[in-house]
Design a protein around this motif. Structure first.
Motif, mmCIF file in Angstrom:
data_model
loop_
_atom_site.group_PDB
_atom_site.id
_atom_site.type_symbol
_atom_site.label_atom_id
_atom_site.label_comp_id
_atom_site.label_asym_id
_atom_site.label_seq_id
_atom_site.Cartn_x
_atom_site.Cartn_y
_atom_site.Cartn_z
ATOM 1 N N TYR A 176 0.835 -1.213 0.000
ATOM 2 C CA TYR A 176 0.000 0.000 0.000
ATOM 3 C C TYR A 176 0.869 1.261 0.000
ATOM 4 O O TYR A 176 0.582 2.224 -0.707
ATOM 5 N N LEU A 177 1.905 1.246 0.823
ATOM 6 C CA LEU A 177 2.755 2.448 0.916
ATOM 7 C C LEU A 177 3.504 2.685 -0.392
ATOM 8 O O LEU A 177 3.703 3.842 -0.800
ATOM 9 N N MET A 178 3.912 1.603 -1.042
ATOM 10 C CA MET A 178 4.575 1.775 -2.349
ATOM 11 C C MET A 178 3.607 2.370 -3.362
ATOM 12 O O MET A 178 3.966 3.229 -4.160
ATOM 13 N N VAL A 179 2.375 1.914 -3.289
ATOM 14 C CA VAL A 179 1.361 2.480 -4.210
ATOM 15 C C VAL A 179 1.156 3.958 -3.905
ATOM 16 O O VAL A 179 1.129 4.798 -4.813
ATOM 17 N N LEU A 180 1.048 4.285 -2.631
ATOM 18 C CA LEU A 180 0.760 5.674 -2.243
ATOM 19 C C LEU A 180 1.935 6.613 -2.529
ATOM 20 O O LEU A 180 1.725 7.773 -2.893
ATOM 21 N N TYR A 181 3.153 6.115 -2.314
ATOM 22 C CA TYR A 181 4.306 7.009 -2.452
ATOM 23 C C TYR A 181 4.994 6.923 -3.819
ATOM 24 O O TYR A 181 5.673 7.858 -4.215
ATOM 25 N N LEU A 182 4.805 5.816 -4.524
ATOM 26 C CA LEU A 182 5.531 5.665 -5.797
ATOM 27 C C LEU A 182 4.584 5.521 -6.993
ATOM 28 O O LEU A 182 4.644 6.310 -7.941
ATOM 29 N N VAL A 183 3.725 4.521 -6.928
ATOM 30 C CA VAL A 183 2.939 4.183 -8.119
ATOM 31 C C VAL A 183 1.949 5.299 -8.473
ATOM 32 O O VAL A 183 1.957 5.816 -9.600
ATOM 33 N N LEU A 184 1.122 5.692 -7.502
ATOM 34 C CA LEU A 184 0.108 6.719 -7.793
ATOM 35 C C LEU A 184 0.735 8.060 -8.203
ATOM 36 O O LEU A 184 0.361 8.617 -9.241
ATOM 37 N N PRO A 185 1.697 8.581 -7.415
ATOM 38 C CA PRO A 185 2.309 9.845 -7.850
ATOM 39 C C PRO A 185 2.956 9.713 -9.233
ATOM 40 O O PRO A 185 2.870 10.639 -10.049
ATOM 41 N N GLY A 186 3.567 8.563 -9.491
ATOM 42 C CA GLY A 186 4.207 8.353 -10.795
ATOM 43 C C GLY A 186 3.190 8.392 -11.923
ATOM 44 O O GLY A 186 3.382 9.069 -12.937
ATOM 45 N N LEU A 187 2.083 7.675 -11.728
ATOM 46 C CA LEU A 187 1.044 7.645 -12.763
ATOM 47 C C LEU A 187 0.456 9.030 -12.999
ATOM 48 O O LEU A 187 0.258 9.451 -14.144
ATOM 49 N N LEU A 188 0.194 9.731 -11.887
ATOM 50 C CA LEU A 188 -0.386 11.082 -12.014
ATOM 51 C C LEU A 188 0.569 12.014 -12.748
ATOM 52 O O LEU A 188 0.143 12.838 -13.563
ATOM 53 N N SER A 189 1.854 11.868 -12.459
ATOM 54 C CA SER A 189 2.843 12.716 -13.134
ATOM 55 C C SER A 189 2.894 12.395 -14.618
ATOM 56 O O SER A 189 2.990 13.296 -15.461
ATOM 57 N N VAL A 190 2.805 11.108 -14.931
ATOM 58 C CA VAL A 190 2.884 10.684 -16.343
ATOM 59 C C VAL A 190 1.720 11.261 -17.150
ATOM 60 O O VAL A 190 1.882 11.683 -18.295
ATOM 61 N N VAL A 191 0.536 11.313 -16.518
ATOM 62 C CA VAL A 191 -0.630 11.842 -17.265
ATOM 63 C C VAL A 191 -0.759 13.363 -17.105
ATOM 64 O O VAL A 191 -1.792 13.941 -17.430
ATOM 65 N N GLY A 192 0.305 13.983 -16.605
ATOM 66 C CA GLY A 192 0.337 15.450 -16.566
ATOM 67 C C GLY A 192 -0.295 16.069 -15.338
ATOM 68 O O GLY A 192 -0.521 17.277 -15.305
ATOM 69 N N ARG A 196 0.921 16.521 -12.282
ATOM 70 C CA ARG A 196 2.021 16.595 -11.322
ATOM 71 C C ARG A 196 1.591 17.312 -10.028
ATOM 72 O O ARG A 196 1.985 16.910 -8.937
ATOM 73 N N ASP A 197 0.782 18.333 -10.157
ATOM 74 C CA ASP A 197 0.326 19.071 -8.961
ATOM 75 C C ASP A 197 -0.545 18.192 -8.064
ATOM 76 O O ASP A 197 -0.462 18.264 -6.832
ATOM 77 N N VAL A 198 -1.380 17.381 -8.716
ATOM 78 C CA VAL A 198 -2.229 16.476 -7.926
ATOM 79 C C VAL A 198 -1.354 15.425 -7.236
ATOM 80 O O VAL A 198 -1.597 15.059 -6.079
ATOM 81 N N ALA A 199 -0.321 14.964 -7.944
ATOM 82 C CA ALA A 199 0.591 13.968 -7.365
ATOM 83 C C ALA A 199 1.224 14.491 -6.081
ATOM 84 O O ALA A 199 1.489 13.727 -5.140
ATOM 85 N N ARG A 200 1.456 15.798 -6.018
ATOM 86 C CA ARG A 200 2.071 16.384 -4.814
ATOM 87 C C ARG A 200 1.169 16.264 -3.582
ATOM 88 O O ARG A 200 1.641 16.411 -2.465
ATOM 89 N N LEU A 201 -0.109 16.041 -3.827
ATOM 90 C CA LEU A 201 -1.010 15.872 -2.671
ATOM 91 C C LEU A 201 -0.792 14.543 -1.962
ATOM 92 O O LEU A 201 -1.337 14.304 -0.888
ATOM 93 N N LEU A 202 0.004 13.673 -2.580
ATOM 94 C CA LEU A 202 0.300 12.383 -1.948
ATOM 95 C C LEU A 202 1.677 12.368 -1.296
ATOM 96 O O LEU A 202 2.050 11.387 -0.653
ATOM 97 N N LEU A 203 2.421 13.441 -1.477
ATOM 98 C CA LEU A 203 3.799 13.469 -0.972
ATOM 99 C C LEU A 203 4.022 14.697 -0.093
ATOM 100 O O LEU A 203 3.411 15.752 -0.333
ATOM 101 N N LEU A 211 -4.321 20.458 4.298
ATOM 102 C CA LEU A 211 -5.711 20.016 4.482
ATOM 103 C C LEU A 211 -5.942 18.679 3.766
ATOM 104 O O LEU A 211 -6.586 17.768 4.297
ATOM 105 N N ALA A 212 -5.388 18.564 2.553
ATOM 106 C CA ALA A 212 -5.553 17.315 1.786
ATOM 107 C C ALA A 212 -4.859 16.161 2.499
ATOM 108 O O ALA A 212 -5.410 15.053 2.613
ATOM 109 N N HIS A 213 -3.653 16.429 3.013
ATOM 110 C CA HIS A 213 -2.933 15.373 3.740
ATOM 111 C C HIS A 213 -3.629 15.031 5.056
ATOM 112 O O HIS A 213 -3.686 13.868 5.462
ATOM 113 N N GLY A 214 -4.173 16.072 5.692
ATOM 114 C CA GLY A 214 -4.924 15.847 6.932
ATOM 115 C C GLY A 214 -6.168 15.006 6.668
ATOM 116 O O GLY A 214 -6.535 14.144 7.486
ATOM 117 N N ALA A 215 -6.803 15.241 5.536
ATOM 118 C CA ALA A 215 -8.003 14.459 5.186
ATOM 119 C C ALA A 215 -7.630 12.989 4.997
ATOM 120 O O ALA A 215 -8.382 12.090 5.399
#
Lengths: 449, 327
Positions: free
Chosen positions: A386-402, A404-411, A422-426
């Motif tokens: 799960y942590l690999m998905v949250l920190y690597l896979v999802l941000p990577g996929l979001l960055s690939v599809v352009g 990148r700003d949304v990906a930062r909400l996971l990091l 607020l997003a991280h707190g949620a």
């Protein structure tokens, strides 16, 4: 003599082995001297140091990591637990007994190294080097035993225990001081210095000091885990002391950066709190998190049983609280403004630190919810995925599809500022809600009444 | 069901595994010098209970005391007082029998001389004196079992806990085990034995503790097995005598008379000790009864077990509670 050591001597030091090992080493070393042409050429020392690493660190870690795991597999551990032998005697017996044969070979290797002495070290320096190498090997073996005991607490009621993992951790923890000890002797003189909180130390002295310090805590950890195996309670003071020392150790190294850049104690505070955060993860992964443990803590709290609360308080919880305190100190010590007049403390650093805390809470909650599910025997492995998905896979996929700003909400990275918090707190709140659901489900499954 | 004279005492003992309560408010007290058969179907909580009694597991709530020592307060002291043999035990296969026992003695802190003496006594008792130089891995199943028991009793524990000790043993080895347990009990040791096979417990158990679904169904002496307390006696005459029933009924120690064959054969509960029993026989003979048989009537474990289960559930459920491999 320690009964466990004696048993291992019976098992490991058979007459054939006592003849074969020295003979094989003697032949190997004779060949090394032959290749170098004479003693002192360095060939013997290289061969001796390499074989020492293989015997004492690589193989020794394996033996120590397997010391208790093999007893559990062979169903002899319960009969050992039933004896009145003390936890310290048991710990020493396991550590020295399981590795006694490896130490026989390691001792011969160290003697060969001293004999060759390619750096022409003086007696005192050679003694320090030999001590550093011995401590490195002991650290490797002790760390392998420590991790095996900790993981066995998780795996006792299911799941396989792989000694190789403990061995690898032991090799890593022992190889570092092993290599550092040799690197401390360029051209035969111990001239490299290490700066710690502004104080300069001779490199070998610092390596030796650090190794001894962490070896001491590793042995203390083994003692405490052995106490738990023998059904005795532990208070958290030893862990808190280790945490304080580890944070200070990291801060002492980072302090040099603060002095060099004029940023004061900020880097030291950052290193210390990052250490606490890292150790929160380590303990959240390694401590049992099942419903029984937490209900026992709740019962101790209800009964105002202070000793029970202290014994059952999860170390990841205590460390998390300290990491949060460290995070607050990081923000407080951060420079107010950057070089170009940017607002650093509350504009950039504050939100990143707050986001990091939220994500730490989210991740610990994730681990806890998986731990509470008694049907899952591999909660920690699932958490890694799960942590690999949250920190690597999802941000990577979001960055690939352009995105990148949304990906930062996971990091925990700069970019979104306080709205990002607020997003991280949620995310943290959602993870806590999952913990609440997992707790209720575990209670329903667990017990009548 | 608990008592202050107990050497093993459980009070409201609860033990939880994640997702399951294994023991639920179990309370009992075991008197010294008895052999308690721990019976119940698979998953009843027998092994968990034994591990709690041996202070290998800490209860979730409630208390266990062995020889007056609370297992949670001082588990190491309990370990000194207990010998435990797990269902699936292990031995150090590459060590000889002597080395295994020397190691067990050293781990128990017996000291060199006491260990040597204890080894001498124990190997004689277990019949493995001629195997001292044999490696444990080379022993047969029965001899391995004996070595494991020897390790468990080497320190002369007050309480011996055996989980399925006869599993995999041949009839001869079972008989030897039975004799050993009786000898240990006669020496003052308190023994708790679990087994699925009631026939093997039949021979030596004095009490029966039945667990089901983690709860205590029954803990009672088995009639005819204890030195004190009610026992059942049987009498048979060589020729019928109509006075048998009234004479027996007139004895203060006699109750619950069942006439198997009127005037000829009867069984009855008897609360007196051995000398009272001898007194009753003498009185019957002096009264002219032609006594052909006068003996302690052992209650069959199987019958006792089913009776206890039936009493708890009603007869229709009794069969479903039988241990799975009961023989």
């Amino acid at each position: 003599m320690n009964p466990e050591l004696r048993r291992n001597i019976w098992l490991e030091l058979s007459p054939q082995r006592l003849i074969a090992l020295p003979l094989i080493l003697a032949v190997t070393f004779a060949l090394a001297v032959g290749v170098g042409g004479k003693l002192g050429s360095g060939h013997l020392a290289i061969a001796a140091a390499t074989i020492y690493w293989l015997l004492a660190i690589v193989w020794g870690s394996r033996l120590a990591g397997d010391a208790v795991a093999s007893e559990i597999a062979a169903r002899t551990w319960d009969s050992q637990r039933l004896t009145p032998i003390g936890p310290w005697t048991m710990a020493v017996g396991k550590l020295t007994g399981s590795t006694v044969f490896a130490w026989l070979g390691a001792g011969i290797c160290l003697s060969a190294y001293v004999l060759d002495n390619p750096e022409r070290l003086k007696a005192a320096e050679m003694a320090k080097l030999v001590l550093a190498l011995a401590v490195a090997a002991l650290s490797a073996q002790a760390f392998a035993l420590l991790t095996s005991l900790q993981v066995l607490r998780l795996r006792r009621r299911g799941g396989a225990v792989r000694t190789t993992a403990f061995q690898l951790l032991g090799i890593m923890s022992g190889s570092l001081p092993f290599v550092a000890a040799f690197l401390s002797f360029p051209a035969g003189t111990a001239i490299v210095n290490v700066s710690w909180f502004g104080y300069a130390f001779v490199a070998l002295d610092f390596v030796l000091f650090s190794s001894l310090l962490f070896l001491g805590f590793t042995l203390l950890g083994i003692y405490h885990l052995m106490r738990l195996e023998l059904l005795q309670r532990n208070h958290p003071w030893a862990w808190l002391a280790f945490l304080a020392v580890a944070m200070a150790y990291a801060a002492g190294h980072a302090d040099m950066l603060g002095r060099a850049t004029g940023s004061g104690a900020f880097p030291a505070a950052l290193a210390a709190s990052a250490t606490a955060a890292l150790l929160t993860y380590v303990m959240a992964f390694l401590e049992p998190k099942d419903v029984v443990q937490l209900r026992q803590l709740g019962q101790a709290l209800r009964e105002a049983d202070l000793a029970g609360v202290l014994a059952r308080m999860p170390r990841w919880g205590l460390t998390f609280i300290i990491a949060l305190g460290g995070a607050a100190s990081v923000v407080a010590l951060a420079p107010e403004h950057g070089a170009a007049g940017t607002v650093l403390r509350y504009g950039q650093i504050g939100p990143v630190v707050a986001s990091a805390c939220c994500l730490l809470a989210r991740d610990v909650a994730l681990l806890l919810s998986l731990g509470l599910d008694s049907r899952s025997r591999r909660g920690e492995a699932a958490a890694v995925v799960y942590l690999m998905v949250l920190y690597l896979v999802l941000p990577g996929l979001l960055s690939v599809v352009g995105l990148r700003d949304v990906a930062r909400l996971l990091l925990p990275v700069p970019g979104w500022g306080w709205p990002g918090v607020l997003a991280h707190g949620a995310q943290a709140a959602a993870a806590l809600a999952i913990v609440s659901l997992a707790w209720r489900a575990a209670r329903r499954r667990a017990a009548p009444g | 069901m608990t008592g202050t004279g107990s050497v093993v005492e459980a009070t409201d003992l609860c033990f939880d595994y994640p997702g399951q309560r294994a023991l639920d408010r179990v309370s009992f007290g075991i008197a010294p010098g008895t052999i308690t058969a721990l019976i119940g179907p698979n998953g009843a909580g027998k092994t968990t209970l034994m591990r709690c009694l041996a202070a290998l597991e800490a209860p979730f709530s409630g208390a266990v005391a062995v020889a007056g020592i609370d297992t949670r307060r001082d588990p190491r002291a309990v370990h000194r007082a207990v010998g435990y043999l797990a269902d699936e035990f292990g031995l150090y296969d590459t060590l000889t029998v002597r080395q295994c026992l020397l190691h067990a003695g050293a781990m128990r802190g017996l000291g060199r001389e006491r260990t040597a003496a204890a080894i001498g006594t124990t190997v004689q008792r277990l019949g493995i004196a001629d195997r001292l130089a044999t490696r444990a891995g080379e022993l047969s199943r029965g001899l391995r079992q004996r070595l494991a028991i020897a390790q468990a009793i080497l320190h002369d524990p007050r309480v011996l806990i055996l989980d399925e000790p006869a599993s995999g043993l041949d009839p001869e080895a079972r008989r030897a085990l039975s004799n050993l347990l009786k000898a240990l009990r006669d020496g003052g040791m308190t023994i708790i034995v679990s087994s699925h096979i009631l026939a093997e417990l039949e021979d030596y158990s004095t009490h029966m503790l039945i667990l089901r679904d983690g709860r205590l169904l029954s803990f009672q002496p088995i009639a005819g097995r204890t030195a004190s307390g009610p026992r059942r006696l049987a009498i048979a005459l060589a020729a019928p005598d109509a006075r048998l029933m009234p004479v027996l009924a007139g004895q203060s120690e006699v109750a619950d008379i069942v006439m198997v064959r009127p005037g000829l054969e009867a069984s009855f509960a008897f609360v007196g000790d051995a000398s009272a029993q001898a007194g009753l026989l003498r009185a019957l003979v002096l009264n002219g009864f032609p006594v052909a048989r006068f003996e302690l009537q052992h209650e069959a474990m199987q019958d006792a077990y089913l009776a206890r289960v039936a009493a708890a559930d009603g007869p229709s459920l009794a069969r479903s509670a039988e241990p799975e491999r009961m023989t």
